[in-house]
Scaffold this motif. Structure first.
Motif, PDB file in Angstrom:
ATOM      1  N   PHE A  67      23.798 -30.766  26.952  1.00 25.89           N
ATOM      2  CA  PHE A  67      22.559 -29.657  26.687  1.00 25.89           C
ATOM      3  C   PHE A  67      22.652 -29.428  25.106  1.00 25.89           C
ATOM      4  CE2 PHE A  67      22.670 -28.444  31.133  1.00 25.89           C
ATOM      5  CZ  PHE A  67      21.320 -28.246  31.315  1.00 25.89           C
ATOM      6  N   LEU A  68      23.669 -29.549  24.412  1.00 25.90           N
ATOM      7  CA  LEU A  68      23.972 -29.254  23.033  1.00 25.90           C
ATOM      8  C   LEU A  68      23.276 -30.406  22.296  1.00 25.90           C
ATOM      9  CD1 LEU A  68      27.185 -27.563  22.278  1.00 25.90           C
ATOM     10  CD2 LEU A  68      25.138 -26.635  22.143  1.00 25.90           C
ATOM     11  N   LEU A  69      23.550 -31.619  22.758  1.00 26.85           N
ATOM     12  CA  LEU A  69      22.986 -33.067  22.217  1.00 26.85           C
ATOM     13  C   LEU A  69      21.582 -33.380  22.470  1.00 26.85           C
ATOM     14  CD1 LEU A  69      23.862 -35.447  20.636  1.00 26.85           C
ATOM     15  CD2 LEU A  69      24.348 -36.505  22.677  1.00 26.85           C
ATOM     16  N   ALA A  70      21.016 -32.854  23.629  1.00 22.77           N
ATOM     17  CA  ALA A  70      19.678 -32.729  23.883  1.00 22.77           C
ATOM     18  C   ALA A  70      18.875 -32.107  23.073  1.00 22.77           C
ATOM     19  CB  ALA A  70      19.329 -32.705  25.367  1.00 22.77           C
ATOM     20  N   GLY A  71      19.269 -30.644  22.866  1.00 25.02           N
ATOM     21  CA  GLY A  71      18.576 -29.715  22.121  1.00 25.02           C
ATOM     22  C   GLY A  71      18.620 -30.199  20.576  1.00 25.02           C
ATOM     23  N   PHE A  72      19.768 -30.592  20.136  1.00 31.75           N
ATOM     24  CA  PHE A  72      19.869 -30.755  18.735  1.00 31.75           C
ATOM     25  C   PHE A  72      18.875 -32.128  18.341  1.00 31.75           C
ATOM     26  CE2 PHE A  72      21.955 -33.661  15.510  1.00 31.75           C
ATOM     27  CZ  PHE A  72      21.974 -32.823  14.360  1.00 31.75           C
ATOM     28  N   LEU A  73      18.991 -33.242  19.198  1.00 35.54           N
ATOM     29  CA  LEU A  73      18.387 -34.169  18.914  1.00 35.54           C
ATOM     30  C   LEU A  73      16.724 -33.944  19.115  1.00 35.54           C
ATOM     31  CD1 LEU A  73      20.079 -37.249  20.838  1.00 35.54           C
ATOM     32  CD2 LEU A  73      19.984 -36.625  18.347  1.00 35.54           C
ATOM     33  N   GLY A  74      16.532 -33.157  20.032  1.00 39.85           N
ATOM     34  CA  GLY A  74      15.071 -32.797  20.222  1.00 39.85           C
ATOM     35  C   GLY A  74      14.489 -32.142  18.862  1.00 39.85           C
ATOM     36  N   ALA A  75      15.363 -31.207  18.429  1.00 42.14           N
ATOM     37  CA  ALA A  75      15.049 -30.364  17.104  1.00 42.14           C
ATOM     38  C   ALA A  75      14.886 -31.181  15.822  1.00 42.14           C
ATOM     39  CB  ALA A  75      16.099 -29.239  16.821  1.00 42.14           C
ATOM     40  N   VAL A  76      15.895 -32.093  15.922  1.00 43.24           N
ATOM     41  CA  VAL A  76      16.190 -32.952  14.475  1.00 43.24           C
ATOM     42  C   VAL A  76      14.754 -33.929  14.517  1.00 43.24           C
ATOM     43  CG1 VAL A  76      17.306 -35.063  13.609  1.00 43.24           C
ATOM     44  CG2 VAL A  76      18.505 -32.951  14.450  1.00 43.24           C
ATOM     45  N   PHE A  77      14.311 -34.693  15.608  1.00 40.67           N
ATOM     46  CA  PHE A  77      13.177 -35.487  15.670  1.00 40.67           C
ATOM     47  C   PHE A  77      12.002 -35.074  15.803  1.00 40.67           C
ATOM     48  CE2 PHE A  77      17.091 -38.246  15.956  1.00 40.67           C
ATOM     49  CZ  PHE A  77      16.982 -39.072  15.063  1.00 40.67           C
ATOM     50  N   TYR A  78      11.714 -33.948  16.478  1.00 38.21           N
ATOM     51  CA  TYR A  78      10.415 -33.389  16.695  1.00 38.21           C
ATOM     52  C   TYR A  78      10.068 -32.197  16.515  1.00 38.21           C
ATOM     53  CZ  TYR A  78      11.031 -37.168  20.210  1.00 38.21           C
ATOM     54  OH  TYR A  78      11.179 -38.363  20.688  1.00 38.21           O
ATOM     55  N   LEU A  79      10.853 -31.329  15.724  1.00 36.98           N
ATOM     56  CA  LEU A  79      10.400 -29.906  15.278  1.00 36.98           C
ATOM     57  C   LEU A  79       9.765 -30.198  13.819  1.00 36.98           C
ATOM     58  CD1 LEU A  79      13.071 -27.578  16.174  1.00 36.98           C
ATOM     59  CD2 LEU A  79      10.845 -27.722  17.149  1.00 36.98           C
ATOM     60  N   PRO A  80       8.718 -29.521  13.570  1.00 36.93           N
ATOM     61  CA  PRO A  80       8.225 -29.673  12.246  1.00 36.93           C
ATOM     62  C   PRO A  80       9.220 -28.839  11.347  1.00 36.93           C
ATOM     63  CG  PRO A  80       7.203 -28.022  13.330  1.00 36.93           C
ATOM     64  CD  PRO A  80       7.872 -28.506  14.208  1.00 36.93           C
ATOM     65  N   SER A  81       8.866 -29.316   9.856  1.00 39.84           N
ATOM     66  CA  SER A  81       9.981 -28.527   8.680  1.00 39.84           C
ATOM     67  C   SER A  81      10.336 -27.003   9.188  1.00 39.84           C
ATOM     68  CB  SER A  81       9.533 -28.825   7.425  1.00 39.84           C
ATOM     69  OG  SER A  81       8.229 -28.048   7.290  1.00 39.84           O
ATOM     70  N   LEU A  82       9.279 -26.352   9.425  1.00 40.33           N
ATOM     71  CA  LEU A  82       9.565 -24.723   9.565  1.00 40.33           C
ATOM     72  C   LEU A  82      10.233 -24.508  10.827  1.00 40.33           C
ATOM     73  CD1 LEU A  82       8.964 -21.952   8.486  1.00 40.33           C
ATOM     74  CD2 LEU A  82       6.799 -22.106   9.545  1.00 40.33           C
ATOM     75  N   GLY A  83       9.800 -25.319  11.830  1.00 42.69           N
ATOM     76  CA  GLY A  83      10.487 -24.950  13.144  1.00 42.69           C
ATOM     77  C   GLY A  83      12.245 -25.351  13.097  1.00 42.69           C
ATOM     78  N   TRP A  84      12.316 -26.623  12.200  1.00 42.76           N
ATOM     79  CA  TRP A  84      13.700 -27.138  12.057  1.00 42.76           C
ATOM     80  C   TRP A  84      14.695 -26.079  11.366  1.00 42.76           C
ATOM     81  CZ3 TRP A  84      17.791 -29.539  13.540  1.00 42.76           C
ATOM     82  CH2 TRP A  84      18.886 -29.894  12.572  1.00 42.76           C
ATOM     83  N   ALA A  85      13.846 -25.446  10.296  1.00 46.56           N
ATOM     84  CA  ALA A  85      14.312 -24.160   9.382  1.00 46.56           C
ATOM     85  C   ALA A  85      14.660 -23.023  10.453  1.00 46.56           C
ATOM     86  CB  ALA A  85      13.628 -23.883   8.139  1.00 46.56           C
ATOM     87  N   GLY A  86      13.714 -22.712  11.201  1.00 49.64           N
ATOM     88  CA  GLY A  86      14.044 -21.608  12.083  1.00 49.64           C
ATOM     89  C   GLY A  86      15.325 -21.929  13.065  1.00 49.64           C
ATOM     90  N   VAL A  87      15.300 -22.880  13.572  1.00 49.25           N
ATOM     91  CA  VAL A  87      16.648 -23.417  14.368  1.00 49.25           C
ATOM     92  C   VAL A  87      17.828 -23.460  13.634  1.00 49.25           C
ATOM     93  CG1 VAL A  87      17.730 -25.123  15.745  1.00 49.25           C
ATOM     94  CG2 VAL A  87      15.478 -24.631  16.106  1.00 49.25           C
TER      95      VAL A  87
END
Length: 276
Positions: free
Chosen positions: A11-31
């Motif tokens: 779950f951690l890996l899936a969430g991390f990879l999804g955030a790294v590759f698919y979130l916009p910069s503001l979304g990544w900064a929020g995570v």
């Protein structure tokens, strides 16, 4: 226990990879801000703070991070990849370098304890704030580049574990972490150097501004400093009488347990890539 660790890791890996590759910069900064806030909450636990003060520490860090991102939006923009940063950002990364290379080694020797709340806040900010900023800014190089840099620490940990189990005889820091050995540290160094060689061979365009010998030398330094991050958290947990920084991640302990080596290495990567 193993099943729990595996499920959590997936779950951690899936969430991390999804955030790294698919979130916009503001979304990544929020995570990243949320993760760092949880680490700040755990930091209070290592220092023996009351539950109320721990929550205040976590919320305070979240508000600090959000405030910095709103006040200085360039911190998360793709322009960071050009290597142009403000003096405040560079100073923060330099402060991290001085802390890990200048202050932490004697800290290991003397086993200092953080007994003053204000000092605990200050040290926590030096540990967590540059890591928070580095995670946001290094992602401007691309998700793959961020993963490649973080993999340096993961490979060091894995290589140290297996080489330590196979050949470990000489304790590295028995009063801090009895399981770590010099043989494990050497295995980490070899593993990271092999990784760096393969990376440069397979992807010649990776860090094109640096020559191969500079990359390998830098990785050797990073490997050593990653061990500092691991040992520093181990010392704080030993002083607090804790096995894990928290139980937020079933089978894996807490957030700090997963990012301890990254706190010392990611600001160094950011300093080298953006500021020098």
């Amino acid at each position: 226990m193993l099943k729990q660790r595996v499920i959590t890791a997936i779950f951690l890996l899936a969430g991390f990879l999804g955030a790294v590759f698919y979130l916009p910069s503001l979304g990544w900064a929020g995570v990243v801000t949320l993760v760092a806030a949880l680490a700040a909450w755990e930091w209070g636990g290592l220092l023996g703070w009351s539950p109320r003060n721990r929550v205040a520490g976590g919320v305070g860090f979240a508000l600090l991070g959000a405030g910095l991102l709103l006040a200085f939006p360039f911190l998360r923009e793709s322009g960071m990849a050009s290597g142009s940063v403000g003096s405040g950002v560079k100073g923060l990364y330099l402060l991290s370098l001085v802390f890990w290379c200048g202050l932490v080694p004697p800290w290991f020797r003397h086993h200092w304890k953080i007994s003053v709340p204000g000092l605990g806040v200050g040290v926590g900010l030096v540990v967590l704030l540059p890591t928070w900023l580095a995670l946001i800014q290094l992602r401007t190089l691309g998700g793959g580049a961020l993963l490649a840099l973080m993999a340096t620490v993961w490979i060091a940990d894995i290589a140290a574990y297996f080489s330590g189990r196979a050949f470990g005889k000489h304790k590295l820091a028995p009063s801090i972490s009895p399981g770590k050995t010099w043989e494990g540290a050497l295995g980490a160094l070899v593993g990271v150097e092999v990784y760096g060689f393969i990376l440069r061979t397979a992807f010649p365009g990776f860090l094109p501004s640096l020559q191969s010998w500079q990359v390998l030398l830098g990785l050797a330094v990073v490997t050593a400093i990653s061990i500092f991050g691991d040992l520093f958290e181990s010392l704080l947990k030993r002083q607090a009488g804790l096995k894990d920084s928290s139980q937020l991640l079933p089978g894996h302990g807490g957030v700090l347990d997963r990012i301890d080596s990254l706190t010392s290495t990611l600001p160094l990567f950011a300093l080298g890539l953006f500021c020098l």
